[in-house]
Design a protein around this motif. Structure first.
Motif, PDB file in Angstrom:
ATOM      1  N   VAL A  72       0.843  -1.200   0.000  1.00  0.00           N
ATOM      2  CA  VAL A  72       0.000   0.000   0.000  1.00  0.00           C
ATOM      3  C   VAL A  72       0.878   1.249   0.000  1.00  0.00           C
ATOM      4  N   GLY A  73       1.953   1.236   0.815  1.00  0.00           N
ATOM      5  CA  GLY A  73       2.870   2.373   0.832  1.00  0.00           C
ATOM      6  C   GLY A  73       3.498   2.598  -0.534  1.00  0.00           C
ATOM      7  N   ALA A  74       3.883   1.496  -1.192  1.00  0.00           N
ATOM      8  CA  ALA A  74       4.498   1.592  -2.517  1.00  0.00           C
ATOM      9  C   ALA A  74       3.525   2.224  -3.514  1.00  0.00           C
ATOM     10  N   TYR A  75       2.284   1.713  -3.514  1.00  0.00           N
ATOM     11  CA  TYR A  75       1.298   2.236  -4.462  1.00  0.00           C
ATOM     12  C   TYR A  75       0.923   3.680  -4.143  1.00  0.00           C
ATOM     13  N   ALA A  76       0.869   4.013  -2.837  1.00  0.00           N
ATOM     14  CA  ALA A  76       0.534   5.389  -2.458  1.00  0.00           C
ATOM     15  C   ALA A  76       1.619   6.342  -2.945  1.00  0.00           C
ATOM     16  N   LEU A  77       2.891   5.942  -2.781  1.00  0.00           N
ATOM     17  CA  LEU A  77       3.976   6.794  -3.247  1.00  0.00           C
ATOM     18  C   LEU A  77       3.831   7.044  -4.746  1.00  0.00           C
ATOM     19  N   PHE A  78       3.579   5.972  -5.490  1.00  0.00           N
ATOM     20  CA  PHE A  78       3.433   6.131  -6.941  1.00  0.00           C
ATOM     21  C   PHE A  78       2.253   7.051  -7.250  1.00  0.00           C
ATOM     22  N   ALA A  84      -0.609  12.215  -9.023  1.00  0.00           N
ATOM     23  CA  ALA A  84      -1.103  13.489  -8.497  1.00  0.00           C
ATOM     24  C   ALA A  84      -0.035  14.587  -8.571  1.00  0.00           C
ATOM     25  N   HIS A  85       1.198  14.217  -8.962  1.00  0.00           N
ATOM     26  CA  HIS A  85       2.308  15.165  -9.088  1.00  0.00           C
ATOM     27  C   HIS A  85       2.561  15.957  -7.821  1.00  0.00           C
ATOM     28  N   VAL A  86       2.404  15.314  -6.689  1.00  0.00           N
ATOM     29  CA  VAL A  86       2.785  15.913  -5.417  1.00  0.00           C
ATOM     30  C   VAL A  86       4.316  15.909  -5.346  1.00  0.00           C
ATOM     31  N   ASP A  87       4.874  16.848  -4.604  1.00  0.00           N
ATOM     32  CA  ASP A  87       6.325  16.846  -4.412  1.00  0.00           C
ATOM     33  C   ASP A  87       6.762  15.473  -3.892  1.00  0.00           C
ATOM     34  N   PRO A  88       7.757  14.829  -4.554  1.00  0.00           N
ATOM     35  CA  PRO A  88       8.107  13.457  -4.172  1.00  0.00           C
ATOM     36  C   PRO A  88       8.513  13.316  -2.706  1.00  0.00           C
ATOM     37  N   TYR A  89       9.132  14.366  -2.136  1.00  0.00           N
ATOM     38  CA  TYR A  89       9.521  14.271  -0.725  1.00  0.00           C
ATOM     39  C   TYR A  89       8.290  14.290   0.176  1.00  0.00           C
ATOM     40  N   LEU A  90       7.244  14.988  -0.261  1.00  0.00           N
ATOM     41  CA  LEU A  90       5.994  15.020   0.514  1.00  0.00           C
ATOM     42  C   LEU A  90       5.238  13.707   0.337  1.00  0.00           C
ATOM     43  N   ALA A  91       5.415  13.076  -0.841  1.00  0.00           N
ATOM     44  CA  ALA A  91       4.697  11.828  -1.120  1.00  0.00           C
ATOM     45  C   ALA A  91       5.093  10.726  -0.149  1.00  0.00           C
ATOM     46  N   ILE A  92       6.303  10.801   0.401  1.00  0.00           N
ATOM     47  CA  ILE A  92       6.762   9.736   1.309  1.00  0.00           C
ATOM     48  C   ILE A  92       5.951   9.720   2.606  1.00  0.00           C
ATOM     49  N   LEU A  94       3.098  11.015   3.047  1.00  0.00           N
ATOM     50  CA  LEU A  94       1.704  10.761   2.679  1.00  0.00           C
ATOM     51  C   LEU A  94       1.445   9.261   2.515  1.00  0.00           C
ATOM     52  N   SER A  95       2.454   8.508   2.029  1.00  0.00           N
ATOM     53  CA  SER A  95       2.219   7.066   1.879  1.00  0.00           C
ATOM     54  C   SER A  95       2.094   6.390   3.246  1.00  0.00           C
ATOM     55  N   ALA A  96       2.786   6.959   4.256  1.00  0.00           N
ATOM     56  CA  ALA A  96       2.606   6.435   5.609  1.00  0.00           C
ATOM     57  C   ALA A  96       1.177   6.644   6.065  1.00  0.00           C
ATOM     58  N   LEU A  97       0.643   7.830   5.736  1.00  0.00           N
ATOM     59  CA  LEU A  97      -0.719   8.165   6.129  1.00  0.00           C
ATOM     60  C   LEU A  97      -1.723   7.218   5.467  1.00  0.00           C
ATOM     61  N   PHE A 224       4.770   2.851   9.446  1.00  0.00           N
ATOM     62  CA  PHE A 224       6.178   2.530   9.222  1.00  0.00           C
ATOM     63  C   PHE A 224       6.339   1.554   8.054  1.00  0.00           C
ATOM     64  N   LEU A 225       5.412   0.595   7.964  1.00  0.00           N
ATOM     65  CA  LEU A 225       5.469  -0.332   6.831  1.00  0.00           C
ATOM     66  C   LEU A 225       5.223   0.422   5.532  1.00  0.00           C
ATOM     67  N   GLY A 226       4.295   1.394   5.587  1.00  0.00           N
ATOM     68  CA  GLY A 226       4.033   2.220   4.408  1.00  0.00           C
ATOM     69  C   GLY A 226       5.277   2.994   3.993  1.00  0.00           C
ATOM     70  N   LEU A 227       5.988   3.552   4.995  1.00  0.00           N
ATOM     71  CA  LEU A 227       7.238   4.272   4.703  1.00  0.00           C
ATOM     72  C   LEU A 227       8.252   3.330   4.060  1.00  0.00           C
ATOM     73  N   ALA A 228       8.369   2.112   4.620  1.00  0.00           N
ATOM     74  CA  ALA A 228       9.307   1.147   4.044  1.00  0.00           C
ATOM     75  C   ALA A 228       8.929   0.855   2.594  1.00  0.00           C
ATOM     76  N   GLY A 229       7.617   0.711   2.341  1.00  0.00           N
ATOM     77  CA  GLY A 229       7.160   0.463   0.972  1.00  0.00           C
ATOM     78  C   GLY A 229       7.534   1.603   0.041  1.00  0.00           C
ATOM     79  N   ALA A 230       7.416   2.846   0.544  1.00  0.00           N
ATOM     80  CA  ALA A 230       7.771   4.004  -0.275  1.00  0.00           C
ATOM     81  C   ALA A 230       9.266   3.989  -0.604  1.00  0.00           C
TER      82      ALA A 230
END
Lengths: 332, 287
Positions: A72-78, A84-92, A94-97, A224-230
């Motif tokens: 889920v974290g991986a897909y959210a980052l993508f 959505a063209h969010v800033d990639p550093y912000l996307a990380i 957000l994938s945790a969220l 944290f798992l979402g962050l790892a996925g990102a």
């Protein structure tokens, strides 16, 4: 104290751990790109292992479906960075969220199962989420899709620079996971978790809120798992259902790591991840046999020393290397 | 309309195979109160064993399966007696970890021995015969046989558990191992015998699975998930419930496949999760 003369080993181990952390913080300046890539994987796997240990080792949530949140974290980052063209550093973050949000309905489902059934139940949920991810055509459907070059360049235009940036992100995520979980374990909550690990019924009787702690731990691990996925996605530059939701990489290996290293201790996942990477580096050419060795080793650990390698070492030491219990001196 | 009815009939018949996978799991969950993570891998292991027997001796699929039944009983008995029994009663974590390790060992042992190719066992023309019943419904002889055998297995296990001395012992040990020991029941041997019976159901389902569907060394987990879903849907410990659970999953997958092949598995899981949320105790809970 049983072995006051061995206390110096504990201090030495703490010093070694601290030195390792310092070296890892500056690793990109010291090591070649290939080694940096391996260390990045190490940090991601360490993060996932710490989280699985918190669930299975303390909160009695033996999940075989935690790879769902990595995916889920991986897909959210993508989704945030590429669609959505969010800033990639912000996307990380957000994938945790997103992983945290997904954890809520998952929890409602699997917490209805008693522990023995929760393992396979969580696997069913993970499988369902993976199959559903394969239905998202914007994410390349069942075959997956690569991160656009523009997103990748956001982390550095040159390859070496990018490897270093992604490494530091992985380092930050692992450090956050380690320190935050350590602080959690040292708090009142951690005291309750340790009581639960040692005797669940007893912990309930003395007033530990078992359900509350389970909910907290489950929701604690998801971001944290979402962050790892990102981080893993940034490294692999691609999302796809079988790779991003890989049960082998993010659950099977992680269970072996925690069990062999020492489940229900803070040092266990760290030792397990180191041992796992040594086995992988030196034994990967023997193919399927390294799985068989890991499987036999983990069964042997459960039968002989359920507290794993760290349990063996800890018998000889007077104190934990990473102290999570506070000692109170008793006056006589 | 005829097409839809046909799909539902096919789904029901597939459900027979799913129930077969699930019966052994239902027994181990009901009696020993643990979920064997390696259950699906054991089914696949026996499919490969049957395949190897056929290749080595040239006998048919049916005698090969029959030959594996005693091996499966003894294998299940010893697996329980010398491995699983040692971690039983220490909470769920050790038993999950041991069966999990076993699952990975079996998968990779099969990969190393037989390679990653997808396999299938020939039933000698038996698997392609069909009965036409009109209304656009065709019933394959093999699926029908499997369905009937699944019903016979439920009857046999029900009889064994509730009408025989062995069944009474198994239920006594399952209800309260400590008291069963006090009255002189050898609980470790009773558990081992129960696991031997689980082994026999595994070998029977492996025999039918190897003729009807393709399999490869990594096919175990998907069988485990299906078996688990059928057991939970049916209600823990209810063998007839397990059969109904298998049928529900079979029909859900058949209808899902109508939308698109990739919906087949997803539809099964979604129907499981929806029914589970509505009735966590299953449709026919026994305890």
């Amino acid at each position: 104290m049983q072995h006051p003369n061995r206390l110096w080993i504990v201090y030495l181990a703490r010093a070694a751990l601290f030195a390792a952390a310092v070296v890892m913080a500056v690793a990109p300046m010291l090591l070649a790109t290939r080694d940096i890539a391996i260390l990045t994987e190490f940090l991601s796997l360490l993060t996932i292992a710490i989280m699985w240990n918190l669930l299975a080792g303390y909160a009695d949530i033996v999940s075989v479906g935690q790879h769902a949140f990595v995916g889920v974290g991986a897909y959210a980052l993508f989704g945030f960075a590429a669609i959505a063209h969010v800033d990639p550093y912000l996307a990380i973050p957000l994938s945790a969220l997103v992983a945290l949000v997904v954890a809520l309905p998952v929890m409602v489902i699997i917490f209805r199962l008693r522990t023995a059934y929760l393992a396979v139940g969580s696997w069913v949920v993970a499988e369902t989420i993976m199959l559903a991810a394969g239905k998202l055509s914007a994410f390349g459907g069942g075959s997956g899709i690569s991160l656009p070059v523009s997103v990748v360049r956001g982390f550095g235009s040159r390859v070496t620079e990018r490897y270093a940036t992604i490494y530091w992100i992985a380092f930050a995520v692992a450090a956050l996971a380690l320190v935050a979980t350590w602080l959690l374990m040292r708090s009142r909550i951690g005291l309750g978790l340790t009581a639960m690990r040692d005797n669940e019924e007893g912990a309930g009787v003395v007033g530990v809120n078992l359900i509350g702690l389970r909910v907290l731990c489950f929701l604690w691990t998801a971001p944290f798992l979402g962050l790892a996925g990102a981080v893993i996605t940034l490294q692999k530059l691609r999302v796809s259902p079988p790779a991003s939701f890989s049960i082998i990489d993010w659950t099977v290996y992680v269970i072996f790591i925690v069990v062999i290293g020492g489940i229900g201790s803070f040092e266990g996942p760290i030792i397990g991840t180191v041992v796992f990477f040594l086995i992988r580096e030196y034994l990967s050419e023997i193919g399927v046999w390294h799985f068989i060795i890991l499987g036999v080793l983990s069964i042997a650990v459960v039968l002989i020393e359920p507290r794993g390698l760290w349990g063996l070492v800890r018998r000889l030491l007077p104190a934990d290397v990473i102290p999570i219990s506070r000692r109170r001196r008793v006056r006589r | 309309m005829g097409e839809l009815a046909n799909q539902i009939v096919q789904g029901v018949l597939v459900g027979g195979l799913y129930a077969m996978y699930a019966m052994g799991l239902s027994l181990s969950v009901g009696v020993m109160r643990f979920v064997n993570i390696a259950h699906g891998d054991l089914i696949v292991l026996f499919s490969f064993l049957i395949l190897a027997l056929i290749h080595a001796t040239g006998i048919g699929a049916l005698p090969a399966t029959l030959m594996t039944l005693p091996i499966a009983f003894v294998g299940g008995y010893f697996l329980q007696r010398f491995l699983l029994q040692r971690v039983l009663g220490q909470g769920v974590l050790p038993i999950i970890l041991v069966t999990f390790g076993l699952s990975i060992i079996i998968q990779n042992g099969l990969l190393g021995t037989f390679g990653a190719d997808t396999r299938r066992v020939s039933g000698g023309g038996f698997e392609t015969a069909t009965l036409r019943i009109g209304g656009g419904i065709n019933i394959g002889v093999l699926p029908l046989t499997i369905f009937i055998v699944a019903i016979l297995m439920v009857l046999a296990l029900d009889w064994l558990l509730y009408r025989t001395r062995l069944g009474a012992r198994i239920r006594a040990v399952s209800d309260d191992p400590a008291t069963a020991n006090l009255v002189g029941l050898p609980s470790a041997r009773v558990y081992a015998t129960a696991m031997g019976i689980v082994g026999v159901t595994i070998a029977i389902s492996a025999g039918f699975m190897s003729i009807w569907t393709n399999f490869d060394p990594t096919a175990g987990p998907s069988r485990l998930l299906i078996a688990f879903e059928a057991v939970v849907l049916g209600g823990l410990g209810s063998l007839w419930g397990t059969l109904v659970g298998g049928i529900i999953l079979g029909v859900a997958q058949a209808l899902g496949a109508q939308i698109d092949v990739s919906w087949q598995l997803l539809a099964g899981h979604i129907v499981f999760l929806v029914i589970f949320l509505a009735r966590p105790e299953g449709l026919f809970p026994k305890y």
